[in-house]
Design a protein around this motif. Structure first.
Motif, PDB file in Angstrom:
ATOM      1  N   GLY A  24     131.607 -10.374  36.384  1.00 46.55           N
ATOM      2  CA  GLY A  24     131.359 -11.785  36.688  1.00 46.55           C
ATOM      3  C   GLY A  24     132.574 -12.494  37.241  1.00 46.55           C
ATOM      4  O   GLY A  24     132.497 -13.654  37.630  1.00 46.55           O
ATOM      5  N   THR A  25     133.709 -11.799  37.253  1.00 45.42           N
ATOM      6  CA  THR A  25     134.910 -12.430  37.793  1.00 45.42           C
ATOM      7  C   THR A  25     135.490 -11.590  38.918  1.00 45.42           C
ATOM      8  O   THR A  25     136.590 -11.836  39.382  1.00 45.42           O
ATOM      9  CB  THR A  25     135.983 -12.606  36.703  1.00 45.42           C
ATOM     10  OG1 THR A  25     136.324 -11.322  36.194  1.00 45.42           O
ATOM     11  CG2 THR A  25     135.475 -13.464  35.572  1.00 45.42           C
ATOM     12  N   PHE A  26     134.717 -10.616  39.357  1.00 43.06           N
ATOM     13  CA  PHE A  26     135.216  -9.716  40.398  1.00 43.06           C
ATOM     14  C   PHE A  26     134.136  -9.447  41.431  1.00 43.06           C
ATOM     15  O   PHE A  26     134.267  -8.544  42.253  1.00 43.06           O
ATOM     16  CB  PHE A  26     135.679  -8.403  39.740  1.00 43.06           C
ATOM     17  CG  PHE A  26     136.700  -7.668  40.554  1.00 43.06           C
ATOM     18  CD1 PHE A  26     137.944  -8.212  40.783  1.00 43.06           C
ATOM     19  CD2 PHE A  26     136.406  -6.437  41.104  1.00 43.06           C
ATOM     20  CE1 PHE A  26     138.893  -7.538  41.536  1.00 43.06           C
ATOM     21  CE2 PHE A  26     137.348  -5.746  41.860  1.00 43.06           C
ATOM     22  CZ  PHE A  26     138.594  -6.304  42.074  1.00 43.06           C
ATOM     23  N   GLY A  27     133.071 -10.241  41.392  1.00 41.08           N
ATOM     24  CA  GLY A  27     131.990 -10.059  42.347  1.00 41.08           C
ATOM     25  C   GLY A  27     131.447  -8.651  42.270  1.00 41.08           C
ATOM     26  O   GLY A  27     131.240  -8.099  41.188  1.00 41.08           O
ATOM     27  N   GLU A  31     135.274  -8.618  47.149  1.00 39.71           N
ATOM     28  CA  GLU A  31     135.789  -9.981  47.344  1.00 39.71           C
ATOM     29  C   GLU A  31     137.297 -10.095  47.178  1.00 39.71           C
ATOM     30  O   GLU A  31     137.918 -11.011  47.706  1.00 39.71           O
ATOM     31  CB  GLU A  31     135.102 -10.966  46.380  1.00 39.71           C
ATOM     32  CG  GLU A  31     133.651 -11.292  46.729  1.00 39.71           C
ATOM     33  CD  GLU A  31     132.647 -10.304  46.149  1.00 39.71           C
ATOM     34  OE1 GLU A  31     133.060  -9.182  45.780  1.00 39.71           O
ATOM     35  OE2 GLU A  31     131.459 -10.648  46.072  1.00 39.71           O
ATOM     36  N   PHE A  32     137.880  -9.177  46.409  1.00 35.98           N
ATOM     37  CA  PHE A  32     139.316  -9.258  46.152  1.00 35.98           C
ATOM     38  C   PHE A  32     140.149  -8.452  47.137  1.00 35.98           C
ATOM     39  O   PHE A  32     141.365  -8.473  47.083  1.00 35.98           O
ATOM     40  CB  PHE A  32     139.631  -8.791  44.726  1.00 35.98           C
ATOM     41  CG  PHE A  32     139.488  -9.878  43.703  1.00 35.98           C
ATOM     42  CD1 PHE A  32     140.603 -10.522  43.190  1.00 35.98           C
ATOM     43  CD2 PHE A  32     138.241 -10.286  43.271  1.00 35.98           C
ATOM     44  CE1 PHE A  32     140.483 -11.532  42.263  1.00 35.98           C
ATOM     45  CE2 PHE A  32     138.098 -11.296  42.338  1.00 35.98           C
ATOM     46  CZ  PHE A  32     139.222 -11.922  41.826  1.00 35.98           C
ATOM     47  N   LYS A  47     129.515  -7.473  38.697  1.00 34.33           N
ATOM     48  CA  LYS A  47     128.748  -8.609  38.216  1.00 34.33           C
ATOM     49  C   LYS A  47     127.503  -8.051  37.512  1.00 34.33           C
ATOM     50  O   LYS A  47     127.012  -6.982  37.849  1.00 34.33           O
ATOM     51  CB  LYS A  47     128.345  -9.447  39.440  1.00 34.33           C
ATOM     52  CG  LYS A  47     127.784 -10.768  39.083  1.00 34.33           C
ATOM     53  CD  LYS A  47     127.962 -11.791  40.172  1.00 34.33           C
ATOM     54  CE  LYS A  47     127.333 -13.103  39.714  1.00 34.33           C
ATOM     55  NZ  LYS A  47     127.793 -13.551  38.379  1.00 34.33           N
ATOM     56  N   GLY A  56     120.144 -17.941  39.401  1.00 33.50           N
ATOM     57  CA  GLY A  56     121.092 -18.575  38.487  1.00 33.50           C
ATOM     58  C   GLY A  56     120.719 -20.013  38.193  1.00 33.50           C
ATOM     59  O   GLY A  56     119.671 -20.507  38.597  1.00 33.50           O
ATOM     60  N   ILE A  73     126.637 -19.998  34.748  1.00 29.86           N
ATOM     61  CA  ILE A  73     126.213 -19.506  36.057  1.00 29.86           C
ATOM     62  C   ILE A  73     124.761 -19.021  35.970  1.00 29.86           C
ATOM     63  O   ILE A  73     123.997 -19.130  36.920  1.00 29.86           O
ATOM     64  CB  ILE A  73     127.137 -18.346  36.528  1.00 29.86           C
ATOM     65  CG1 ILE A  73     128.607 -18.767  36.511  1.00 29.86           C
ATOM     66  CG2 ILE A  73     126.720 -17.841  37.899  1.00 29.86           C
ATOM     67  CD1 ILE A  73     128.976 -19.940  37.367  1.00 29.86           C
ATOM     68  N   THR A 274     138.645 -14.602  33.660  1.00 30.38           N
ATOM     69  CA  THR A 274     138.863 -15.963  34.149  1.00 30.38           C
ATOM     70  C   THR A 274     140.224 -16.145  34.829  1.00 30.38           C
ATOM     71  O   THR A 274     140.336 -16.894  35.798  1.00 30.38           O
ATOM     72  CB  THR A 274     138.702 -16.931  32.970  1.00 30.38           C
ATOM     73  OG1 THR A 274     137.394 -16.731  32.425  1.00 30.38           O
ATOM     74  CG2 THR A 274     138.831 -18.378  33.397  1.00 30.38           C
ATOM     75  N   ALA A 275     141.245 -15.469  34.324  1.00 32.66           N
ATOM     76  CA  ALA A 275     142.585 -15.632  34.899  1.00 32.66           C
ATOM     77  C   ALA A 275     142.608 -15.296  36.383  1.00 32.66           C
ATOM     78  O   ALA A 275     143.387 -15.873  37.150  1.00 32.66           O
ATOM     79  CB  ALA A 275     143.587 -14.757  34.156  1.00 32.66           C
ATOM     80  N   ALA A 276     141.745 -14.372  36.804  1.00 34.39           N
ATOM     81  CA  ALA A 276     141.733 -13.968  38.216  1.00 34.39           C
ATOM     82  C   ALA A 276     141.158 -15.060  39.120  1.00 34.39           C
ATOM     83  O   ALA A 276     141.372 -15.034  40.329  1.00 34.39           O
ATOM     84  CB  ALA A 276     140.946 -12.675  38.387  1.00 34.39           C
ATOM     85  N   PHE A 277     140.429 -16.005  38.546  1.00 32.14           N
ATOM     86  CA  PHE A 277     139.964 -17.149  39.344  1.00 32.14           C
ATOM     87  C   PHE A 277     141.158 -17.999  39.762  1.00 32.14           C
ATOM     88  O   PHE A 277     141.248 -18.471  40.885  1.00 32.14           O
ATOM     89  CB  PHE A 277     139.023 -18.042  38.533  1.00 32.14           C
ATOM     90  CG  PHE A 277     137.676 -17.441  38.241  1.00 32.14           C
ATOM     91  CD1 PHE A 277     137.154 -16.429  39.025  1.00 32.14           C
ATOM     92  CD2 PHE A 277     136.912 -17.924  37.181  1.00 32.14           C
ATOM     93  CE1 PHE A 277     135.902 -15.899  38.763  1.00 32.14           C
ATOM     94  CE2 PHE A 277     135.663 -17.400  36.911  1.00 32.14           C
ATOM     95  CZ  PHE A 277     135.151 -16.383  37.698  1.00 32.14           C
TER      96      PHE A 277
END
Lengths: 322, 266
Positions: A24-27, A31-32, A47, A56, A73, A274-277
């Motif tokens: 959920g934080t890495f698509g 994306e990265f 995800k 969603g 979400i 979350t930190a990766a956001f």
């Protein structure tokens, strides 16, 4: 390529380093790629995927807190078929030595079984190393009970997944229960190879001007640095109770020191969410920090995992009773 | 000209300078590495490298201008996080993630007309600057509304030169024309060969979109704003209802922040 010191063994899966990007934080992985090579990670978790696509929840979907965020979400995802056709080709091109775990969920134990069967059927095509089961999902047929907080439904969901696949299974545990340990035990008894812990905590924020909850759905899941001690606590407790059950530690990790807390508490590897956001480079900075730590102290991730139990005097942490 | 995608990066840069430009409003300026391309309408996520005591997440900011090799971001203190950002000292190390999203497509219309509400002015100086270079013959117009004179951002002489027309509005009439931008445009909605651009509060955008559609204007690009946690397509927070589902929502950070008004379910 990470140094051998960083190799992390989680049951049947060996990661080149202990840092995974969380679900959920890495698509879906690509994306990265703008920011760093995905192949440098230990792994990543997709995800959450359902058999059918989901739009969603309505906006607003996130509320910020001073030390994290609350999200609702609503597990928006493209559905299994689109994932395999549209996302996997890009993903396979970038994954390299990183291992992919596919995160799955359903609205009932039957749906868990169904999505697990789809993953099993496509396992060669997608090239995943294992499955992470997101049990923090409302059971629509059972009045919306959170499957991850109800022992019977939890057991049924994990059992269904196990029966459909021989891929390694990690069950992602919810902290929204009085005691996480029996759920870890149940996952193990049902044949899961390991657990991921913790998922988000229930949370709500109220807009004092409008006098109503900020999020479109009213409440959501709290993540970010605020929940770090909760995750470290449950990691410690689960490791103490089941020393041989592999743990992917997750919850509030933003720095290598945070990651190290989870490892010392008993995790074999960790996930960054979350930190990766806020900092898309969080994962690679954590890998570099752990590398430095291990090399300066001439130790390895394997040695560090659970070291707080061996060196501390509290085999079983004292439980705060208020 | 359709904006070409530019590769996003993560930049750690010291806050180079600030300037107050209206009540609660300032420019934040940074010196990026040379040759870092970005397009009008794109945005960056801004946060401090040292975690903030009040705001955990980054904040999306339109690229306000690119001038003398500096990136300009227009900041208005509207909540706890933005108020805190205004207190940062020069030299504070900040993290800039971007450029992100899809900016304004630029066609060769005779008139480029921008309608801005409040901090919605943010993307238009850069857009006008780019259009001036690319299409020196075109007329560039700005219709800019604010609540009152205090909040009104006074354009510098250089900034005014970017536009052939600047009309200013305030809700209370304390500066420029009293009333809203949308009312102020009266019968100009139907004029031919106008490329429309909008940015501002949702009620303003909705009213403007209604006027444009009423006059059968088939192309207008609005820059939208939504809460974002990441800015690059992962958190899925920044949704705008899609007029022609499926899917039910547009994801603003990757499909936008600039969207054709016809794509949006108002």
């Amino acid at each position: 390529m990470s140094s051998a010191r960083l190799t992390a063994t989680c049951g049947p899966i060996t990661f080149q380093n202990p840092v995974l990007a969380a679900s959920g934080t890495f698509g879906y992985g690509s994306e990265f790629e703008h920011f760093f090579p995905v192949a440098s990670l230990g792994g990543f978790v997709t995800k959450t995927l359902f058999v059918e696509p989901r739009d969603g929840n309505p906006a607003p979907r996130v509320a910020e807190t001073s030390t994290g965020m609350i999200n609702s979400i609503g597990l928006a995802n493209v559905g299994w078929e689109a994932f395999v056709k549209e996302k996997v080709p890009d993903l396979k091109a970038t994954v390299g030595a990183a291992k992919m775990l596919v995160n799955i969920a359903g609205n009932s134990p039957d749906e868990y079984r169904a999505i697990a069967a789809r993953v099993e059927g496509d396992r060669e095509r997608i090239g995943c190393a294992g499955i992470e089961v997101n049990v923090s999902c409302p059971n629509v047929k059972e009045g919306g009970t959170n499957i991850g907080c109800d022992r019977d439904q939890f057991q049924a969901a994990v059992r269904g997944v196990r029966q459909e696949t021989s891929l390694p299974i990690f069950v992602k545990l919810s902290p929204n229960v009085t005691d996480v340990v029996p759920f870890a035990g149940c996952a193990m008894d049902e044949g899961a190879e390991g657990v991921s812990l913790i998922n988000t905590l229930y949370g709500m924020q109220i807009d004092v001007e409008k006098r109503r909850p900020v999020l479109g759905t009213g409440s959501g899941g709290l993540s970010g640095p605020a929940i770090l001690p909760v995750g470290v606590y449950w990691t410690y407790k689960v490791r103490a109770a089941f020393p041989d059950l592999p743990i992917l530690g997750i919850g509030g990790i933003a720095t290598w020191r945070d990651a190290l807390q989870y490892l010392l508490a008993g995790a074999q590897a960790i996930q960054v969410g979350t930190a990766a956001f806020v900092n898309p480079l969080a994962c690679v900075e954590i890998i570099a920090g752990l590398e430095r730590y291990c090399s300066q102290r001439e130790t390895t991730i394997t040695e560090l995992s659970g070291a707080a139990h061996r060196e501390g005097r509290l085999a079983e942490p004292a439980t705060w009773t208020g | 000209m359709t904006p070409s995608p530019t590769a996003a990066g993560v930049f750690a840069l010291p806050l180079a300078s600030t300037a107050d430009i209206a009540a609660g409003t300032s420019w934040l300026r940074f010196r990026p590495p040379p040759d870092t391309a970005c397009e009008p309408g794109q945005f960056f996520m801004l946060s401090t490298v040292a975690p903030s005591p009040v705001a955990y997440l980054g904040r999306p900011f339109s690229i306000g201008d690119v001038r003398d090799g500096e990136w300009f971001f227009m900041l208005r203190a509207l909540g706890r996080g933005t108020a805190w950002l205004r207190t940062l000292e020069l030299g504070t190390m900040m993290r800039l993630v971007g450029p992100l999203g899809v900016g304004f497509a630029r066609d060769e219309s005779k008139v480029h007309r921008m309608i801005a509400g409040g901090i919605g002015l943010a993307p238009f100086l850069f857009l006008a600057r780019r259009l001036r270079t690319e299409q020196p013959e075109a007329a560039i117009e700005l219709y800019y509304g604010e609540r009152d004179a205090r909040s009104h951002i006074e354009l510098t002489a250089d900034e005014k030169e970017l536009f052939d027309t600047v009309e200013r509005f305030t809700d209370d009439g304390s500066l420029g024309i009293a009333g809203s931008v949308v009312d102020g445009l009266e019968n100009r909605w139907a004029e031919p060969e106008v490329a429309w651009y909008g940015c501002g509060p949702q009620p303003m955008l909705r009213a403007a979109a209604a006027k444009l559609e009423e006059h059968d204007v088939d192309s207008a690009q609005f820059a939208f704003e939504e809460r974002m946690a990441c800015g690059f397509g992962v958190c899925q927070a920044c949704i705008v209802p899609n007029r022609y589902p499926p899917p039910r929502y547009h994801l603003l950070c990757t499909e936008g922040p600039v969207l054709e008004i016809g794509k949006v379910a108002w």
